[in-house]
Design a protein around this motif. Structure first.
Motif, PDB file in Angstrom:
ATOM      1  N   ALA A   1      -2.469   8.079 -14.352  1.00 41.04           N
ATOM      2  CA  ALA A   1      -1.383   7.116 -14.167  1.00 41.04           C
ATOM      3  C   ALA A   1      -1.365   6.596 -12.738  1.00 41.04           C
ATOM      4  N   HIS A   2      -1.617   7.482 -11.788  1.00 39.23           N
ATOM      5  CA  HIS A   2      -1.651   7.070 -10.381  1.00 39.23           C
ATOM      6  C   HIS A   2      -2.755   6.044 -10.144  1.00 39.23           C
ATOM      7  N   ARG A   3      -3.927   6.305 -10.675  1.00 40.63           N
ATOM      8  CA  ARG A   3      -5.050   5.376 -10.480  1.00 40.63           C
ATOM      9  C   ARG A   3      -4.829   4.071 -11.232  1.00 40.63           C
ATOM     10  N   LEU A   4      -4.280   4.154 -12.446  1.00 43.46           N
ATOM     11  CA  LEU A   4      -4.027   2.934 -13.215  1.00 43.46           C
ATOM     12  C   LEU A   4      -3.003   2.050 -12.508  1.00 43.46           C
ATOM     13  N   LEU A   5      -1.957   2.661 -11.983  1.00 47.23           N
ATOM     14  CA  LEU A   5      -0.932   1.893 -11.276  1.00 47.23           C
ATOM     15  C   LEU A   5      -1.524   1.233 -10.033  1.00 47.23           C
ATOM     16  N   ALA A   6      -2.393   1.947  -9.334  1.00 48.05           N
ATOM     17  CA  ALA A   6      -3.042   1.371  -8.148  1.00 48.05           C
ATOM     18  C   ALA A   6      -3.887   0.160  -8.527  1.00 48.05           C
ATOM     19  N   ARG A   7      -4.636   0.278  -9.613  1.00 49.07           N
ATOM     20  CA  ARG A   7      -5.442  -0.864 -10.061  1.00 49.07           C
ATOM     21  C   ARG A   7      -4.543  -2.027 -10.478  1.00 49.07           C
ATOM     22  N   SER A   8      -3.448  -1.702 -11.138  1.00 45.74           N
ATOM     23  CA  SER A   8      -2.542  -2.759 -11.602  1.00 45.74           C
ATOM     24  C   SER A   8      -1.929  -3.523 -10.431  1.00 45.74           C
ATOM     25  N   ILE A   9      -1.610  -2.810  -9.361  1.00 46.78           N
ATOM     26  CA  ILE A   9      -1.036  -3.480  -8.195  1.00 46.78           C
ATOM     27  C   ILE A   9      -2.046  -4.450  -7.595  1.00 46.78           C
ATOM     28  N   GLY A  10      -3.321  -4.085  -7.636  1.00 51.37           N
ATOM     29  CA  GLY A  10      -4.337  -5.016  -7.162  1.00 51.37           C
ATOM     30  C   GLY A  10      -4.287  -6.327  -7.916  1.00 51.37           C
ATOM     31  N   VAL A  11      -4.106  -6.249  -9.226  1.00 50.52           N
ATOM     32  CA  VAL A  11      -4.017  -7.456 -10.051  1.00 50.52           C
ATOM     33  C   VAL A  11      -2.710  -8.195  -9.765  1.00 50.52           C
ATOM     34  N   VAL A  12      -1.610  -7.443  -9.686  1.00 52.72           N
ATOM     35  CA  VAL A  12      -0.300  -8.049  -9.433  1.00 52.72           C
ATOM     36  C   VAL A  12      -0.280  -8.780  -8.092  1.00 52.72           C
ATOM     37  N   PHE A  13      -1.048  -8.298  -7.146  1.00 49.07           N
ATOM     38  CA  PHE A  13      -1.085  -8.958  -5.844  1.00 49.07           C
ATOM     39  C   PHE A  13      -2.086 -10.114  -5.832  1.00 49.07           C
ATOM     40  N   ALA A  14      -3.293  -9.881  -6.334  1.00 51.74           N
ATOM     41  CA  ALA A  14      -4.378 -10.853  -6.171  1.00 51.74           C
ATOM     42  C   ALA A  14      -4.185 -12.107  -7.026  1.00 51.74           C
ATOM     43  N   VAL A  15      -3.786 -11.949  -8.282  1.00 53.86           N
ATOM     44  CA  VAL A  15      -3.695 -13.106  -9.177  1.00 53.86           C
ATOM     45  C   VAL A  15      -2.623 -14.095  -8.727  1.00 53.86           C
ATOM     46  N   PRO A  16      -1.384 -13.660  -8.461  1.00 51.97           N
ATOM     47  CA  PRO A  16      -0.399 -14.619  -7.953  1.00 51.97           C
ATOM     48  C   PRO A  16      -0.792 -15.204  -6.594  1.00 51.97           C
TER      49      PRO A  16
END
Length: 367
Positions: free
Chosen positions: A108-123
């Protein structure tokens, strides 16, 4: 001439309105990022407290998103874990079902970290190509994105320290990993606050802005010290307050040689320094509140200084309770949450003295 001036004024008002809308959108995006980063740090803290961080022994940035889906895959993942010292020395009697508990925390920790990368980069990409990001913010935001990517490498560098000879990760690498996460959080908060409207009140004193910056720096330093405490499990011993080992200043703080190594590797010394750091942060926040309210009572800056001191005091109480209870997981995570809240508010308070970013028109943004 009057019509031309009126038309120019209408264009400027339109551009100002568009810039204001863009800023609201950027603030909304950064608010989501800040919340996600806050959640990530809390999950990371729970992962540490449950000793789950070494349950995934391979770094798979892409494929690692998919967890084990069958009994055979779980057995394979468990076999990989059985190869490391933590299993051999501490968890020899662990079953696959028990392993799943620590695995899910780390996954969960690693998945959340990857998700934040997407949440930051795409917008960021969307706002950039549509001309919504002001020029002064482009490099800082790109820097945050780059630091986030580097943080992924630091995370694996931290985990790898516990896979060969140790039963836990290095406290040095744990502290580095947490501090970088807090720097990313702090940078996002700084930009977010700079895009918010400001009161325009004058600072209470000439030193108010400097002291606010010192409080933010002390907050970050306390988080660093807390990571050393966590990495050494130093909070599990000397669970009394205000005395530590029967004294205000305990004996045997510098028994290791060279003496400086005690500041990083002696659990007793590390916990004591963390306590002293908390006292210093409390004292500076108190002084800042008193001088702010004395010299500028009722102003926005003074009210924020009161709230900041209240948060520091509450965090101190949570820390003491966590210590006295010998660091139960819930209290440990709450203490980490409090540290991040204090840091975030301290940075926002500090940024409040700087003032809002000067407004750029949409035409300037697209240049």
């Amino acid at each position: 001439m009057a019509q031309a001036e009126l038309a120019t004024e209408q264009v400027l008002l339109s551009e100002i309105g568009r810039t204001a809308r863009n800023r609201r959108q950027i603030r909304g995006w950064l608010a989501v990022v800040l919340f996600a980063l806050f959640a990530l740090v809390l999950v990371g803290g729970a992962t540490r407290l449950t000793e789950s961080g070494l349950s995934i022994t391979e770094w798979k940035p892409i494929h690692g998103v998919i967890p084990p889906l069958s009994a055979a895959e779980w057995e394979e993942e468990f076999r990989l874990y059985q190869r490391i010292p933590q299993y051999e020395q501490l968890n020899k009697d662990m079953t696959v079902e028990e392993f799943k508990t620590i695995f899910w925390w780390e996954w969960a920790h690693r998945l959340l970290a990857r998700s934040i990368g997407v949440v930051f980069a795409v917008p960021l990409f969307f706002f950039w190509v549509t001309g919504r990001i002001e020029r002064r913010l482009r490099l800082p935001l790109l820097g945050i994105l780059a630091l986030g990517g580097f943080q992924g490498f630091i995370g694996w560098w931290m985990v790898s320290s516990g896979l060969v000879e140790r039963t836990e990760v290095s406290q040095y690498r744990l502290a580095t990993h947490l501090v970088i996460a807090c720097l990313i959080f702090g940078a996002c908060m700084w930009i977010f606050r700079g895009l918010c409207p400001h009161s325009g009140d004058a600072p209470p004193t000439k030193r108010s802005q400097t002291v606010a910056g010192i409080i933010a720096a002390l907050g970050l330093f306390q988080i660093y010290l807390g990571a050393l405490v966590a990495g050494l499990d130093a909070g599990l011993s000397y669970n009394t307050w205000p005395l530590m080992d029967g004294a205000i200043v305990p004996a045997d703080l510098f028994v290791q040689q060279p003496a400086w190594i005690n500041l990083f590797e002696n659990p007793k010394t590390v916990q004591f320094v963390h306590r002293v750091g908390a006292y210093l942060l409390f004292a500076v926040a108190l002084w800042h509140m008193v001088t702010s309210w004395r010299d500028a009572p009722g102003t926005t800056h003074a009210r924020r200084s009161v709230l900041l001191f209240g948060l520091v005091t509450l965090q101190a109480a949570i820390g003491i309770t966590t210590l006295l209870l010998q660091v139960p997981i819930g209290w440990g995570v709450l203490h980490q949450a409090g540290a991040l809240i204090v840091l975030g508010f301290a940075i926002a308070h500090w940024r409040g003295f700087v003032g809002e970013y000067p407004r750029e028109t949409a035409i300037e943004v697209r240049d």
